[in-house]
Design an enzyme around this catalytic site. Structure first.
Site, short mmCIF file in Angstrom:
data_model
loop_
_atom_site.label_atom_id
_atom_site.label_comp_id
_atom_site.label_asym_id
_atom_site.label_seq_id
_atom_site.Cartn_x
_atom_site.Cartn_y
_atom_site.Cartn_z
N ARG B 68 20.87 43.17 -34.50
CA ARG B 68 19.61 42.79 -35.18
C ARG B 68 19.52 43.42 -36.57
O ARG B 68 18.91 42.85 -37.47
CB ARG B 68 18.41 43.22 -34.31
CG ARG B 68 17.06 42.66 -34.81
CD ARG B 68 15.94 43.01 -33.86
NE ARG B 68 14.70 42.31 -34.19
CZ ARG B 68 13.56 42.90 -34.51
NH1 ARG B 68 13.49 44.22 -34.55
NH2 ARG B 68 12.49 42.20 -34.80
N ILE B 94 10.73 38.57 -38.98
CA ILE B 94 11.68 38.44 -37.87
C ILE B 94 10.87 38.78 -36.63
O ILE B 94 10.15 39.78 -36.59
CB ILE B 94 12.90 39.38 -38.05
CG1 ILE B 94 13.86 39.24 -36.86
CG2 ILE B 94 12.50 40.82 -38.23
CD1 ILE B 94 15.19 39.99 -37.09
N SER B 95 10.95 37.93 -35.62
CA SER B 95 10.08 38.08 -34.45
C SER B 95 10.38 39.36 -33.68
O SER B 95 11.48 39.91 -33.72
CB SER B 95 10.25 36.89 -33.51
OG SER B 95 9.74 35.74 -34.13
N GLN B 96 9.36 39.77 -32.94
CA GLN B 96 9.48 40.92 -32.05
C GLN B 96 10.58 40.63 -31.02
O GLN B 96 10.62 39.53 -30.45
CB GLN B 96 8.14 41.10 -31.36
CG GLN B 96 8.01 42.27 -30.45
CD GLN B 96 6.64 42.28 -29.76
OE1 GLN B 96 5.82 41.40 -30.01
NE2 GLN B 96 6.42 43.26 -28.93
N PRO B 97 11.51 41.56 -30.77
CA PRO B 97 12.60 41.29 -29.83
C PRO B 97 12.11 40.80 -28.47
O PRO B 97 12.72 39.93 -27.86
CB PRO B 97 13.29 42.65 -29.69
CG PRO B 97 13.03 43.32 -31.00
CD PRO B 97 11.66 42.87 -31.42
#
Lengths: 809, 246
Positions: B68, B94-97
């Site tokens: 990431r 960038i989205s939350q994992p």
């Protein structure tokens, strides 16, 4: 005291200056409310009033503590303070708005950093009030021999300020009004210059005035558009490609902008079976919030609307006469026109939007009579003798639920009284249609249903089951209800429409939910349970046991979007995971935090300096009864002010009108009362008598105003203004007396207690607005009125003990 | 009855975060990064299992393989393995994992699936999808971000991922139909063209709702003409930005 003619005219300069400055300070509150409504989506009237009061209270503390020194240097300080007040109008208000726009109220409880710009913004907004109040206070101290006329000028100016603010908002956006305020203060400075005897002193004022005027005019010419929260709908729309603003006009009820972009598409309530191209109609925004779309009633649009859930009433009925309440930009109107309904009447409370709707849809008329009324829906229904085959209400709520801070906003269309009035306007075979976005856990959907069922029961429909039909898409739920029971043919049409377009039948008239329909599954089965319980006669039991507040809103508690039950907080926290709850119920939490913050700030700015300085000087601190009396007066007065603002919001049609009108009426009435007060002896008997009269007048107005306003709702606007102004000004006249009388009484026995009385009163006046809002949300405005009465009752009880014995006497 | 944890708010696009410049992250996958990623995945595994009853080895394996830190701007690298969204510039995140893992699980893809992603953003979601299947197509409307995503995906070795700079509203007609569509930006409605490009039996996951307010993560399932939806979670994504032409 008599004045020679020349002295009179030279003193008149200071009076005019006070008049102008006072008007600017009150008008600033009105304009700031509108600017905040645009920047953050909510007017924050109670916070603006509190901020202004902190400014006034803090200036009182400063003057009290430095009275002697400031009196000696008034000649130098006055132009300086006026200059600062003007400068702050020019820079501090825009800076405050810019800071506030940086924050997202939805994130305040998830990211503490969001509070920083808000608090900095509040500080900037406080500054103009602080410096303006310093000027007024200093003039009062300097001209104590002319206090009567000075006070009169101050009150007249304040009373005019509300109207000034509203008038300016009709012509200009807030960012262009603030420089004008600076120019008005420049004129005020010039007026004071006339009364200054020394040439040097006069020059100082003239110099300040010139600089302010130049800066003000300059800023008015080059003022950039004020910052708007990037989290607002229009901020997002303006990022789209080929976007353009095709219409932009200021208005006190909210700035109207029309935005067009080929990528700004529209398709609410649309079936997932629709495969056509979504249209990109002009989108209308009020104060930056989406207010609807202007749909040309073409064949393409007609096909789109036939795939929409909102077509349900037209599937069941063939109306000849339809009414659209709070039409917004008129997408429903397009719907009706495209179906060739012969007579369509449209109610839109925002006059500028109503005009746009009238012009836009007027050009598409083919055999349809379209009447557009720029009027609040409630007052229209009250005044109109007509009956309709179809009444359409606007789509309610937001998808997923949770309006954030806007949940604090009163909605007088979604109350028990409103629904009854609307129901009465239906023909016997007519339909009422209302759509609401789906939410999880279901709250707004069930609350609308409670309203509908309650209205039907009040009209004598004991079993509403056969009178209601409801369909649900993935996005929203549409309910239609009729005074006549629906029949088999209605059920068949409902079934075909639902099956063809993939909608779930949440309620089949006379039968209940179609439990096998599962086009759109929600992770929560309480919606069906709620429908069965509320329609099936177990509404009270269900509503009482439901973790969220879904009982019927009333005109006394018109907060449709408040769902939080404080006594069920742990349960709802668990149910929603906590973080989601604060997002759903931001409004309530913000009010609580505001009370705490204001308490801290006011204590440090008003009470703590007095505590420190008076303590250091060995002064006497306020005895218990002095504390009780002046705190009660502060609370009682502000509770009434906030309650009246809310009550008149329905009567006058908008919070901003209500805030401006109530503040002006209160100041006008109180001003006359304060002027009359010196003629009355500050004896125990007279003070008690006045408080008893006040209690009677306030109690009478509290009991009589709601039915009076209800009965007069259909009157023409100017009569409603006159009536509202008078019923506030009369009690205000008496409300203006207890404070100065008691202050004189306390000062007679111990003059050092006077600053305390001022400080205590200021402290509780600042806290009262958010406390009143909190009480109204949870218990209703009537409760706020009773709290005000209780506060005045406490003042009466403590008035007898106000006389403080001198040491050794 | 819904599980209480399922309503936990997910801050997918924390737009309060300041914009950042797009400079390349450092090369390589150091032992420190590998360890941080393993910790993140372990944490995700617990959250998915305990809060949502999800145990998906394929998704967790994919999350454990994708570096990431290579998909975030250099100044955000030290926070790359925290379970939070991060700003990547142009108002995008960038989205939350957790959300990446959840959405990847929900669309239910396998090695033979053809997947379309709308809103490449950093390219991270596409990389995770590419760990499961070879046929990943991703569309990004912001030209700079589209280029960034392509460069990052190539740099990280995901050369099979097909990228395109276009309006995701219209989907990718040439490559349709898709077994799954993953939309990573909020839309006020479910775009009809995307439903049209779903294969029979296909699934689409999309956050719908007003820009900047809470949205709902909605799963759309298509079986012939029968289209069904399921509302899953309240979330908050950055808005779905659309161009005027396909």
């Amino acid at each position: 005291m008599t004045l020679s003619s020349s002295k009179y005219f030279s003193e008149a300069g200071t009076d005019i200056a006070l008049f102008l400055l006072s008007a600017v300070l009150i008008a600033s509150q009105v304009v700031l409310m509108q600017a905040l409504a645009r920047s953050q989506g909510y007017h924050f009237a109670y916070i603006v009033i509190s901020l202004a009061l902190i400014g006034f209270g803090c200036s009182g503390t400063v003057i009290t503590l430095g009275k002697r020194w400031m009196s000696r240097h008034a000649g130098d300080l006055l132009p300086g303070f006026m200059f600062m007040a003007g400068l702050c109008c020019l820079f501090a208000f825009p800076a405050a708005l810019s800071m506030v726009a940086k924050s997202d109220s939805n994130f305040l409880f998830l990211d503490w950093r969001g509070w920083i710009p808000l608090l900095v913004g509040a500080f900037f907004a406080f500054l103009p009030f602080f410096f303006g109040a310093l000027v007024i206070g200093l003039v009062f101290v300097r001209d104590s021999d002319l206090i009567g006329r000075r006070y009169g000028a101050n009150l007249l100016g304040s009373a005019s300020g509300g109207g000034l603010g509203i008038l300016l908002l009709f012509r200009l956006p807030p960012e262009n009004i603030f420089p004008l305020f600076s120019c008005l203060i420049a004129v005020a400075v010039l007026c004071i210059a006339i009364s200054v005897k020394s040439t040097r002193g006069s020059l100082k004022f003239c110099l300040c005035s010139s600089i302010l005027a130049v800066l003000g005019f300059g800023a008015a010419l080059i003022t950039p558009e004020s910052a708007i929260s990037s989290y607002k709908g229009i901020s997002h729309a303006l990022l789209l490609p080929e976007v353009r603003i095709t219409n932009d006009e200021p208005h006190p009820m909210g700035r109207v902008q029309i935005v067009e972009s080929p990528a700004l598409r529209y398709g609410p309530g649309l079936s997932l079976h629709f495969r056509g191209e979504l249209p990109a109609p002009p989108h209308l925004y009020v104060n930056g919030d989406a207010y609807g779309v202007m749909l040309s009633p073409t064949n393409e649009i007609s096909a789109l609307l036939e795939h929409s859930l909102q077509n349900l009433p037209l599937v069941l009925a063939n109306p000849q006469r339809a009414l659209v309440i709070n039409a917004g930009a008129g997408s429903f109107v397009s719907h009706l026109l495209s179906r060739g309904i012969p007579f369509v009447e449209v109610i839109e409370p925002h006059p500028a939007v109503a005009l746009i709707v009238e012009k836009f849809y007027g050009s598409f008329l083919q055999g349809t009579i379209l009447l557009t009324h720029a009027r609040d829906g409630r007052s229209f229904i009250k005044a109109s003798p007509c009956r309709y085959d179809l009444i359409m209400l606007p789509v309610q709520g937001t998808f997923g639920g949770g309006l954030g801070v806007q949940s604090l906003r009163e909605n007088y269309l979604l109350t028990e009284e409103a629904f009854q009035a609307i129901w009465n306007a239906l023909e016997a075979e007519g339909f009422l249609s209302v759509s609401v976005y789906n939410d999880q856990p279901p709250r707004q959907t069930l609350k609308i249903l409670s309203l509908l069922v309650s209205a039907m029961k009040k009209q004598g429909i004991e079993d509403p089951s056969g009178h209601i039909a409801a369909l649900r898409s993935w996005e929203m739920l549409t309910m239609v209800a009729s005074p006549s029971p629906m029949v088999d043919s209605d059920r068949e049409r409902l079934a075909v429409f639902a099956e063809t377009l993939g909608f779930d039948r949440t309620w089949i008239p006379g039968k209940g939910p179609a439990l096998n329909d599962s086009y759109h599954v929600m992770e929560d089965d309480r919606l069906n349970d709620g429908f069965i319980a509320i329609i099936g006669g177990r509404d009270e039991e269900f509503i009482e046991s439901y973790p969220f507040m879904i009982d019927v809103p009333t005109d006394d508690r018109p907060f449709f979007h408040q769902f939080l039950r404080l006594n069920r907080l742990p349960e709802t926290m668990k149910l929603t995971g906590g973080s989601a709850l604060v997002l759903m119920e931001t409004g309530s939490f913000i009010v609580v935090i505001t009370v705490l913050l204001l308490a801290a700030v006011t204590f440090f700015l008003i009470l703590a300096p007095l505590l420190y300085v008076e303590g250091a000087a060995g002064g006497k601190r306020a005895p218990f009864f002095v504390f009780l009396y002046f705190s009660s007066l502060g609370l009682g007065f502000m509770f009434l002010e906030i309650m009246w603002i809310q009550r008149l919001t329905l009567f006058w049609g908008h919070t901003l009108y209500s805030a401006a009108g109530v503040i002006s009426a209160l100041l006008c009435g109180m001003g006359i009362g304060s002027i009359a007060a010196p003629r009355i002896s500050p004896s125990k008997a007279s003070l008690s008598s006045i408080l008893i009269i006040l209690l009677c007048v306030v109690a009478a107005s509290h009991l009589l105003l709601p039915p009076l306003f209800q009965a007069s709702l259909g009157l023409p606007g100017y009569l409603k203004w006159l009536l509202g102004f008078c019923v506030i000004a009369v009690p205000a006249f008496i409300m203006g007396m207890p404070f100065p009388l008691a202050l004189r009484r306390v000062a007679e026995s111990h003059s050092s207690l006077a600053p305390w009385a001022w400080g205590i009163n200021g402290f509780f006046s600042v806290l009262a607005p958010p406390l009143a809002v909190l009480a109204a949300i949870n218990c209703g405005f009537a409760a706020v009125g009773w709290l005000a009465l209780a506060a005045y009752g406490v003042a009466l009880a403590s008035a007898t003990s106000l006389h403080v014995r001198r040491a050794g006497v | 009855m819904i599980k209480s944890a399922a309503l936990n708010l997910l801050l997918v696009g924390l737009v309060l975060l300041p914009p950042v410049s797009l400079s390349f992250a450092g090369k390589g996958d150091s032992p420190g990064m590998v360890a941080a990623r393993a910790r993140m995945v372990a944490s995700l595994e617990r959250t998915l299992a305990e809060g949502y009853g999800i145990r998906d080895e394929a998704v967790l394996r994919a999350m454990n393989r994708v570096p990431r830190h290579l998909f975030v701007p250099a100044q955000q690298q030290r926070r790359a393995y925290e379970n939070i969204p991060l700003p990547i510039g142009f108002g995008q995140t960038i989205s939350q994992p957790f959300v990446v893992a959840y959405m990847t699980h929900i669309v239910g893809i396998d090695e033979s699936s053809r997947v379309l992603e709308i809103g490449s953003g950093s390219g991270y979601q596409a990389a995770v999808l590419a760990e499961i299947t070879d046929e990943v197509y991703t569309i990004e409307i912001v030209p700079q971000l589209a280029q960034w995503a392509e460069d990052r995906l190539t740099f990280a070795g995901y050369v099979k991922v097909k990228t395109k700079q276009a309006d995701g509203y219209h989907g990718w007609m040439d490559k349709a139909p898709f077994d799954a569509i993953v939309v990573t930006a909020a839309s006020p409605h479910i775009p009809p063209p995307l439903i049209g490009q779903l294969k029979d039996g296909g699934r689409m996951i999309i956050p719908v709702g007003s820009a900047y307010l809470t949205q709902q993560l909605v799963l759309v399932e298509k079986h012939g003409d029968d289209i069904r939806t399921r509302n899953l979670l309240p979330v908050r994504f950055v808005p779905f930005t659309r161009a005027s032409e396909p």
